[in-house]
Motif scaffolding. Structure first.
Motif, PDB file in Angstrom:
ATOM      1  N   ASN A  70      44.222  58.179  57.122  1.00 20.71           N
ATOM      2  CA  ASN A  70      44.497  58.967  56.188  1.00 20.71           C
ATOM      3  C   ASN A  70      43.824  60.386  56.446  1.00 20.71           C
ATOM      4  O   ASN A  70      44.201  61.347  56.329  1.00 20.71           O
ATOM      5  CB  ASN A  70      44.408  58.488  54.873  1.00 20.71           C
ATOM      6  CG  ASN A  70      45.218  57.254  54.554  1.00 20.71           C
ATOM      7  OD1 ASN A  70      46.117  56.964  55.420  1.00 20.71           O
ATOM      8  ND2 ASN A  70      44.960  56.411  53.473  1.00 20.71           N
ATOM      9  N   LYS A  71      42.676  60.443  56.633  1.00 20.50           N
ATOM     10  CA  LYS A  71      41.790  61.665  56.694  1.00 20.50           C
ATOM     11  C   LYS A  71      42.073  62.567  57.893  1.00 20.50           C
ATOM     12  O   LYS A  71      42.429  63.473  57.970  1.00 20.50           O
ATOM     13  CB  LYS A  71      40.427  61.310  56.744  1.00 20.50           C
ATOM     14  CG  LYS A  71      39.662  62.757  56.744  1.00 20.50           C
ATOM     15  CD  LYS A  71      38.059  62.215  56.819  1.00 20.50           C
ATOM     16  CE  LYS A  71      37.187  63.487  56.565  1.00 20.50           C
ATOM     17  NZ  LYS A  71      36.817  64.131  57.740  1.00 20.50           N
ATOM     18  N   VAL A  72      42.437  61.679  59.062  1.00 23.86           N
ATOM     19  CA  VAL A  72      42.655  62.301  60.388  1.00 23.86           C
ATOM     20  C   VAL A  72      44.491  62.879  59.894  1.00 23.86           C
ATOM     21  O   VAL A  72      44.574  64.080  60.426  1.00 23.86           O
ATOM     22  CB  VAL A  72      42.929  61.244  61.524  1.00 23.86           C
ATOM     23  CG1 VAL A  72      43.465  61.879  62.871  1.00 23.86           C
ATOM     24  CG2 VAL A  72      41.311  60.894  61.569  1.00 23.86           C
ATOM     25  N   PHE A  73      45.309  62.176  59.332  1.00 22.24           N
ATOM     26  CA  PHE A  73      46.470  62.610  59.001  1.00 22.24           C
ATOM     27  C   PHE A  73      46.501  63.734  58.395  1.00 22.24           C
ATOM     28  O   PHE A  73      47.317  64.749  58.357  1.00 22.24           O
ATOM     29  CB  PHE A  73      47.343  61.594  58.527  1.00 22.24           C
ATOM     30  CG  PHE A  73      48.708  62.032  58.216  1.00 22.24           C
ATOM     31  CD1 PHE A  73      49.813  62.105  59.411  1.00 22.24           C
ATOM     32  CD2 PHE A  73      49.236  61.967  56.956  1.00 22.24           C
ATOM     33  CE1 PHE A  73      50.947  62.603  59.015  1.00 22.24           C
ATOM     34  CE2 PHE A  73      50.288  62.382  56.633  1.00 22.24           C
ATOM     35  CZ  PHE A  73      51.234  62.904  57.519  1.00 22.24           C
ATOM     36  N   ALA A  74      45.701  63.928  57.200  1.00 20.71           N
ATOM     37  CA  ALA A  74      45.688  64.761  56.083  1.00 20.71           C
ATOM     38  C   ALA A  74      45.266  66.039  56.954  1.00 20.71           C
ATOM     39  O   ALA A  74      45.665  67.070  56.680  1.00 20.71           O
ATOM     40  CB  ALA A  74      45.109  64.526  55.052  1.00 20.71           C
ATOM     41  N   GLU A  75      44.231  66.150  57.774  1.00 15.39           N
ATOM     42  CA  GLU A  75      43.680  67.388  58.431  1.00 15.39           C
ATOM     43  C   GLU A  75      44.487  67.468  59.756  1.00 15.39           C
ATOM     44  O   GLU A  75      44.090  68.684  60.250  1.00 15.39           O
ATOM     45  CB  GLU A  75      42.220  66.987  58.812  1.00 15.39           C
ATOM     46  CG  GLU A  75      41.227  66.852  57.683  1.00 15.39           C
ATOM     47  CD  GLU A  75      39.791  66.338  57.665  1.00 15.39           C
ATOM     48  OE1 GLU A  75      39.633  66.237  58.869  1.00 15.39           O
ATOM     49  OE2 GLU A  75      39.223  66.236  56.881  1.00 15.39           O
ATOM     50  N   SER A  76      45.244  66.875  60.054  1.00 13.73           N
ATOM     51  CA  SER A  76      46.036  67.264  61.452  1.00 13.73           C
ATOM     52  C   SER A  76      46.912  68.489  61.544  1.00 13.73           C
ATOM     53  O   SER A  76      47.407  68.964  60.280  1.00 13.73           O
ATOM     54  CB  SER A  76      47.159  66.039  61.741  1.00 13.73           C
ATOM     55  OG  SER A  76      47.935  66.429  62.796  1.00 13.73           O
TER      56      SER A  76
END
Length: 107
Positions: A70-76
């Motif tokens: 979720n963090k990787v997606f949110a910061e993508s």
């Protein structure tokens, strides 16, 4: 062992066609989708629509912790991720995150 998640989303009023158009676009941009899924650590992702067209079911499989994904997606900053967040927030709302009762994986 793989971890799975199933999310039930409700299609916002008047947004079904916009969501369906986006799913067609995602299939056309398969390479971009697979690139971002790999970057996030997703092994498998699938999307289903209910027969009445009101609910969307999202299935994801990974070996990583979903909080990391979720963090990787949110910061993508990937273009497709930015577009996906925009379309999803416009067309869908979280309805329910079911509780997993079991997950069998054959190796």
């Amino acid at each position: 062992m793989s971890k799975i998640k199933l999310i039930k989303l409700r299609v916002k009023a008047g947004q079904k066609n916009n969501w369906l158009k986006w799913t067609v676009e995602l299939k056309k941009r398969r390479r971009e989708v697979l690139h971002t899924l790999k970057k996030e650590g997703i092994l498998s992702e699938a999307c289903f629509i209910s027969k009445n067209g009101k609910d969307i079911y999202y299935f994801m499989e990974t070996t990583k912790d979903f909080s990391v994904i979720n963090k990787v997606f949110a910061e993508s900053k990937n273009k497709i991720d930015i577009e996906h967040k925009k379309i999803t927030s416009k067309t869908l709302k979280l309805n329910e995150e079911p509780i997993e009762l079991f997950n069998f994986t054959v190796k």
